[in-house]
Enzyme design. Structure first.
Site, PDB file in Angstrom:
ATOM      1  N   ASP A 190       0.810  -1.225   0.000  1.00 47.24           N
ATOM      2  CA  ASP A 190       0.000   0.000   0.000  1.00 47.24           C
ATOM      3  C   ASP A 190       0.842   1.273   0.000  1.00 47.24           C
ATOM      4  OD1 ASP A 190      -2.243  -1.646   0.130  1.00 47.24           O
ATOM      5  OD2 ASP A 190      -2.177  -1.688   2.314  1.00 47.24           O
ATOM      6  N   LYS A 198       1.866   2.015  -5.120  1.00 45.47           N
ATOM      7  CA  LYS A 198       2.424   1.421  -6.348  1.00 45.47           C
ATOM      8  C   LYS A 198       1.486   1.646  -7.530  1.00 45.47           C
ATOM      9  CE  LYS A 198       2.440  -2.565  -4.268  1.00 45.47           C
ATOM     10  NZ  LYS A 198       2.094  -2.174  -2.882  1.00 45.47           N
ATOM     11  N   HIS A 248      -4.899  -1.941  -5.578  1.00 44.79           N
ATOM     12  CA  HIS A 248      -4.176  -0.786  -6.103  1.00 44.79           C
ATOM     13  C   HIS A 248      -5.192   0.265  -6.519  1.00 44.79           C
ATOM     14  CE1 HIS A 248      -0.871  -3.904  -7.210  1.00 44.79           C
ATOM     15  NE2 HIS A 248      -0.924  -3.660  -5.923  1.00 44.79           N
ATOM     16  N   GLN A 303       2.066  -6.071  -3.096  1.00 48.41           N
ATOM     17  CA  GLN A 303       2.566  -6.135  -1.705  1.00 48.41           C
ATOM     18  C   GLN A 303       3.881  -5.353  -1.544  1.00 48.41           C
ATOM     19  OE1 GLN A 303       1.481  -9.594  -3.033  1.00 48.41           O
ATOM     20  NE2 GLN A 303      -0.473  -8.721  -2.508  1.00 48.41           N
ATOM     21  N   ARG A 318      -5.631   0.480   8.431  1.00 46.50           N
ATOM     22  CA  ARG A 318      -4.213   0.117   8.381  1.00 46.50           C
ATOM     23  C   ARG A 318      -3.535   0.628   9.644  1.00 46.50           C
ATOM     24  NH1 ARG A 318      -3.841   2.365   2.218  1.00 46.50           N
ATOM     25  NH2 ARG A 318      -4.688   0.548   1.176  1.00 46.50           N
ATOM     26  N   LYS A 330       2.825  10.062  -0.816  1.00 43.85           N
ATOM     27  CA  LYS A 330       1.982  10.530   0.284  1.00 43.85           C
ATOM     28  C   LYS A 330       2.692  11.538   1.195  1.00 43.85           C
ATOM     29  CE  LYS A 330      -1.586   7.882   1.195  1.00 43.85           C
ATOM     30  NZ  LYS A 330      -2.558   6.807   1.473  1.00 43.85           N
TER      31      LYS A 330
HETATM   32  P1  GDP Z   1      -0.701   0.184  -3.554  1.00 46.12           P
HETATM   33  O1  GDP Z   1      -1.288  -1.070  -3.023  1.00 46.12           O
HETATM   34  O2  GDP Z   1       0.756   0.292  -3.307  1.00 46.12           O
HETATM   35  O3  GDP Z   1      -1.060   0.443  -4.995  1.00 46.12           O
HETATM   36  O4  GDP Z   1      -1.348   1.372  -2.712  1.00 46.12           O
HETATM   37  P2  GDP Z   1      -2.914   1.539  -2.383  1.00 46.12           P
HETATM   38  O5  GDP Z   1      -3.598   1.965  -3.620  1.00 46.12           O
HETATM   39  O6  GDP Z   1      -3.424   0.363  -1.655  1.00 46.12           O
HETATM   40  O7  GDP Z   1      -2.832   2.695  -1.298  1.00 46.12           O
HETATM   41  C1  GDP Z   1      -2.346   3.963  -1.590  1.00 46.12           C
HETATM   42  C2  GDP Z   1      -3.474   4.989  -1.405  1.00 46.12           C
HETATM   43  O8  GDP Z   1      -2.922   6.278  -1.342  1.00 46.12           O
HETATM   44  C3  GDP Z   1      -4.469   5.030  -2.569  1.00 46.12           C
HETATM   45  O9  GDP Z   1      -5.735   5.335  -2.074  1.00 46.12           O
HETATM   46  C4  GDP Z   1      -3.930   6.149  -3.460  1.00 46.12           C
HETATM   47  O10 GDP Z   1      -4.951   6.784  -4.215  1.00 46.12           O
HETATM   48  C5  GDP Z   1      -3.388   7.092  -2.424  1.00 46.12           C
HETATM   49  N1  GDP Z   1      -2.214   7.862  -2.844  1.00 46.12           N
HETATM   50  C6  GDP Z   1      -1.213   7.516  -3.694  1.00 46.12           C
HETATM   51  N2  GDP Z   1      -0.272   8.484  -3.734  1.00 46.12           N
HETATM   52  C7  GDP Z   1      -0.691   9.463  -2.904  1.00 46.12           C
HETATM   53  C8  GDP Z   1      -0.128  10.717  -2.489  1.00 46.12           C
HETATM   54  O11 GDP Z   1       0.954  11.115  -2.892  1.00 46.12           O
HETATM   55  N3  GDP Z   1      -0.849  11.437  -1.589  1.00 46.12           N
HETATM   56  C9  GDP Z   1      -2.039  11.016  -1.083  1.00 46.12           C
HETATM   57  N4  GDP Z   1      -2.664  11.775  -0.197  1.00 46.12           N
HETATM   58  N5  GDP Z   1      -2.578   9.840  -1.443  1.00 46.12           N
HETATM   59  C10 GDP Z   1      -1.920   9.073  -2.333  1.00 46.12           C
HETATM   60  P1  IMO Z   2      -0.882  -4.253  -2.149  1.00 43.00           P
HETATM   61  O1  IMO Z   2      -0.445  -4.805  -3.481  1.00 43.00           O
HETATM   62  C1  IMO Z   2      -0.933  -4.634   2.171  1.00 43.00           C
HETATM   63  C2  IMO Z   2      -0.999  -8.688   3.822  1.00 43.00           C
HETATM   64  C3  IMO Z   2      -2.242  -9.162   4.566  1.00 43.00           C
HETATM   65  C4  IMO Z   2      -1.594 -10.068   5.590  1.00 43.00           C
HETATM   66  C5  IMO Z   2      -0.469 -10.722   4.795  1.00 43.00           C
HETATM   67  C6  IMO Z   2      -0.835 -12.082   4.230  1.00 43.00           C
HETATM   68  O2  IMO Z   2      -2.179  -3.535  -2.200  1.00 43.00           O
HETATM   69  O3  IMO Z   2       0.209  -3.469  -1.532  1.00 43.00           O
HETATM   70  P2  IMO Z   2      -2.360 -12.837   2.199  1.00 43.00           P
HETATM   71  O4  IMO Z   2      -3.812 -12.608   1.910  1.00 43.00           O
HETATM   72  O5  IMO Z   2      -1.448 -12.281   1.163  1.00 43.00           O
HETATM   73  O6  IMO Z   2      -2.052 -14.263   2.522  1.00 43.00           O
HETATM   74  O7  IMO Z   2      -2.074 -12.031   3.557  1.00 43.00           O
HETATM   75  O8  IMO Z   2      -0.191  -9.844   3.725  1.00 43.00           O
HETATM   76  N1  IMO Z   2      -1.244  -8.195   2.449  1.00 43.00           N
HETATM   77  C7  IMO Z   2      -1.176  -6.903   2.094  1.00 43.00           C
HETATM   78  N2  IMO Z   2      -0.976  -5.806   2.841  1.00 43.00           N
HETATM   79  N3  IMO Z   2      -1.053  -4.522   0.835  1.00 43.00           N
HETATM   80  C8  IMO Z   2      -1.217  -5.616   0.067  1.00 43.00           C
HETATM   81  O9  IMO Z   2      -1.184  -5.566  -1.279  1.00 43.00           O
HETATM   82  C9  IMO Z   2      -1.336  -6.877   0.691  1.00 43.00           C
HETATM   83  N4  IMO Z   2      -1.524  -8.135   0.258  1.00 43.00           N
HETATM   84  C10 IMO Z   2      -1.463  -8.929   1.341  1.00 43.00           C
HETATM   85  O10 IMO Z   2      -2.915  -8.078   5.172  1.00 43.00           O
HETATM   86  O11 IMO Z   2      -0.998  -9.315   6.601  1.00 43.00           O
HETATM   87 MG    MG Z   3      -2.838  -1.669  -1.790  1.00 44.97          MG
END
Ligand code: GDP
Ligand code: IMO
Ligand code: MG
Length: 423
Positions: free
Chosen positions: A12, A15, A40, A223, A304, A330
Site C-alpha cells: 500500500d 504502487k 491498487h 505487496q 491500516r 503521500k
Molecule cells: P498500492 O497497493 O501500493 O497500490 O497502494 P494503495 O492503492 O493500496 O494505497 C495507496 C493509497 O494512497 C491510494 O488510495 C492512493 O490513491 C493514495 N495515494 C497515492 N499516492 C498518494 C499521495 O501522494 N498522496 C495522497 N494523499 N494519497 C496518495
Molecule cells: P498491495 O499490493 C498490504 C498482507 C495481509 C496479511 C499478509 C498475508 O495492495 O500493496 P495474504 O492474503 O497475502 O495471505 O495475507 O499480507 N497483504 C497486504 N498488505 N497490501 C497488500 O497488497 C497486501 N496483500 C497482502 O494483510 O498481513
Molecule cells: Mg494496496
C-alpha cells in the site's frame, strides 16, 4: 528498457498510482506475483479505480498488460474486474494476456485460507482471505491447477476431483465445514475457461520477444518487501516474492533483463494484518496519519496500522531489491505535522543496531531510535519542481537518501496523476 516497480514496505505504498503514471510511456506492464490480495487504487480526475489483479497499466489505452505465471489468479476476481473496467468504457480485449502457467485460485483455497485463520485464533496472520497461501501451497506441493489445465476438460475434472478428495477431509474433519462439490466446481471452471480463453497466452515468449524488440516494459510488484515470503517478517508475510527477484521467476525473465528498479516508499509506514511493526504509533499520531492518509485497506477495508518512516527497514529493502531510485509517496499527508519522526537505528537490549532483524522475538524486542525533524506546516499543493519544496521537506529527502543509499527521483503529493514531481 525494462523498469521494475516494487513496494519497499508492507504494501500500500502507492504502487498503483506510480505504475499508472509510468504506464503511459510503456508498451507492456506485467504483474509478477500475488493475486487478488492486492488492492491498487488509481485516481484519474473524478474517477477512482481499484485493481486487484489486472496490472495498473490497463488505464493507459495503448499499453498491453500481462498477468504472469507467478500470479495466483482468481477467475472470479478477474471477471469482476474486467466487468468493472467495461462499465468505465475500458476494454481489455487484445490488451490483456494471461500466462498459461499461472496457477488458479480455487474455491477450496479461499475456504481453507479463511478457516485456517479462524483456527489459529489470536495467532492468525490476518490474511486477506483471498486464498493466496493455500494456492501457493498447492503450487509448491505440485498439486496446483494452472490456467493451461482449463484447456483439457477430462484432466481438469480429474485434477479437481483428486484435490477435493484430500481437501474435503481437511475441510470437514479439521475445519468442521461443509464439503465442497467437485461437479459444481468443474462446471464453474469450465465456464471460466470460455471467458478467459481469449486472454491466455505464452507470456514468457511474449515478454522476452518484446525485450528483444527494444520495447518498454514495466514490471509491477504487488505487496511489499517486508511481506516477502523469504525476506519479510516471516511468518507474518504473504506467500509470494514481491521483491525484485520475484519478477524473474514470476514472468520468466532473466535478472540481466532488468534495467531500472524503482522502490515505492510511503513517507511514513503502514501495515495491514498482524506481525511486527517497529515504528507503529498506536496513538494520536498514528490516528492522525490514518485519518489524513485515509489508511483503510482497498481489498478488505481494514484500518491500516500506521507509524513513522523506518529507515533501517528501508535500507534493507533497498539492499534486497537492488532499488536505485525511490518514488516517495503521500508526502502531503505530513503537511500538518509540526514534527516528523524518522527511525534510523534500533536499540536491542541497550545495543544499537542498524540491520533489519529476521526473527519475530528480535523484531518485537527492538526499540526504534528516532530523529525528529521540523515539519513544513503548509500545503504542498501546486509544487511542480524540486526547488519549490520547503527546506524542511528537502531535509527529509536528504535524510532518506543518506540512510537508504538510494536517490529520490519521484515525489507524489496527492492521489492524482498530475501531482507527481519528477526530479
Ligand atoms: P498500492 O497497493 O501500493 O497500490 O497502494 P494503495 O492503492 O493500496 O494505497 C495507496 C493509497 O494512497 C491510494 O488510495 C492512493 O490513491 C493514495 N495515494 C497515492 N499516492 C498518494 C499521495 O501522494 N498522496 C495522497 N494523499 N494519497 C496518495
Ligand atoms: P498491495 O499490493 C498490504 C498482507 C495481509 C496479511 C499478509 C498475508 O495492495 O500493496 P495474504 O492474503 O497475502 O495471505 O495475507 O499480507 N497483504 C497486504 N498488505 N497490501 C497488500 O497488497 C497486501 N496483500 C497482502 O494483510 O498481513
Ligand atoms: Mg494496496
Amino acid at each position: 528498457m525494462v523498469t521494475l516497480i516494487a513496494g519497499s514496505q508492507w504494501g500500500d505504498e502507492g504502487k498503483g498510482k506510480l505504475v499508472d503514471l509510468l504506464s503511459q510511456n510503456m508498451d507492456i506492464v506485467a504483474r509478477y506475483q500475488g493475486g487478488a490480495n492486492a488492492g491498487h487504487t488509481i485516481v484519474l480526475g473524478d474517477k477512482q479505480y481499484i485493481l486487484h489483479l489486472i496490472p495498473s497499466g490497463i488505464l493507459s489505452p495503448n499499453t498491453k498488460c500481462v498477468i504472469g505465471n507467478g500470479v495466483a489468479l482468481d477467475p472470479v476476481a478477474l471477471i469482476n474486474e474486467i466487468k468493472m473496467l467495461a462499465e468505465h468504457n475500458i476494454s481489455v480485449e487484445g490488451r490483456l494476456f494471461i500466462s498459461h502457467k499461472a496457477h488458479l485460485i480455487m474455491p477450496y483455497h479461499k475456504l481453507i485460507d479463511q478457516a485456517s485463520e479462524s483456527f489459529k485464533g489470536n495467532m492468525s496472520i490476518g490474511t486477506t482471505g483471498r486464498g493466496i497461501g493455500p494456492a501457493y501451497i498447492d503450487k509448491s506441493k505440485r498439486s496446483g491447477i494452472r490456467i493451461v489445465d482449463l484447456l483439457d476438460r477430462d484432466s481438469l475434472a480429474k485434477k479437481i476431483k483428486d484435490n477435493l478428495d484430500e481437501k474435503n477431509l481437511l475441510i470437514t474433519r479439521v475445519y468442521e465445514n461443509k464439503a465442497l462439490d467437485s461437479d459444481q466446481i468443474i462446471s464453474e471452471y469450465l465456464e471460466f475457461d470460455k471467458l478467459l480463453d481469449p486472454y491466455i497466452k505464452d507470456t514468457t515468449y511474449l515478454l522476452n520477444r518484446a525485450i528483444k524488440e527494444g520495447k518498454n516494459l514495466l514490471l509491477e510488484g504487488a505487496q511489499g518487501a517486508l511481506l516477502d515470503l523469504d525476506h519479510g517478517t516471516y511468518p507474518f508475510v504473504t506467500s509470494s516474492n514481491p521483491t525484485s527477484g520475484g519478477a524473474c521467476t514470476g514472468l520468466g525473465l532473466p535478472p540481466t533483463a532488468i534495467d531500472r528498479i524503482i522502490g515505492v516508499v510511503k513517507a511514513y509506514c503502514t501495515r495491514v494484518g498482524n506481525g511486527p511493526f517497529p515504528t507503529e504509533q498506536d496513538n494520536e499520531a498514528g490516528q492522525k496519519l490514518r485519518d489524513i492518509g485515509n489508511e483503510y485497506g482497498a481489498t478488505t477495508g481494514r484500518p491500516r496500522r500506521c507509524g513513522w518512516l523506518d529507515l533501517v527497514a528501508l535500507k534493507y529493502s533497498v539492499m534486497i531489491n537492488g532499488i536505485s531510485e525511490i518514488a516517495l509517496t503521500k508526502l502531503d499527508v505530513l503537511d500538518s505535522f509540526d514534527e516528523i519522526k524518522v527511525c534510523y537505528e534500533y536499540d536491542l537490549n541497550g545495543k544499537r543496531i542498524c540491520t533489519f532483524p529476521s526473527d519475530i522475538p528480535t523484531l518485537n524486542a527492538i526499540k526504534p531510535i528516532y530523529k525528529t525533524l521540523s515539519g513544513w506546516g503548509r500545503s504542498l499543493k501546486g509544487i511542480k519542481e524540486k526547488k519549490d519544496f520547503p527546506k524542511e521537506a528537502l531535509n527529509f529527502f536528504e535524510l532518506i537518501e543518506e540512510y537508504s543509499e538510494a536517490k529520490i527521483k519521484i515525489v507524489s503529493i496527492s492521489p492524482d496523476r498530475n501531482d507527481t514531481i519528477i526530479f
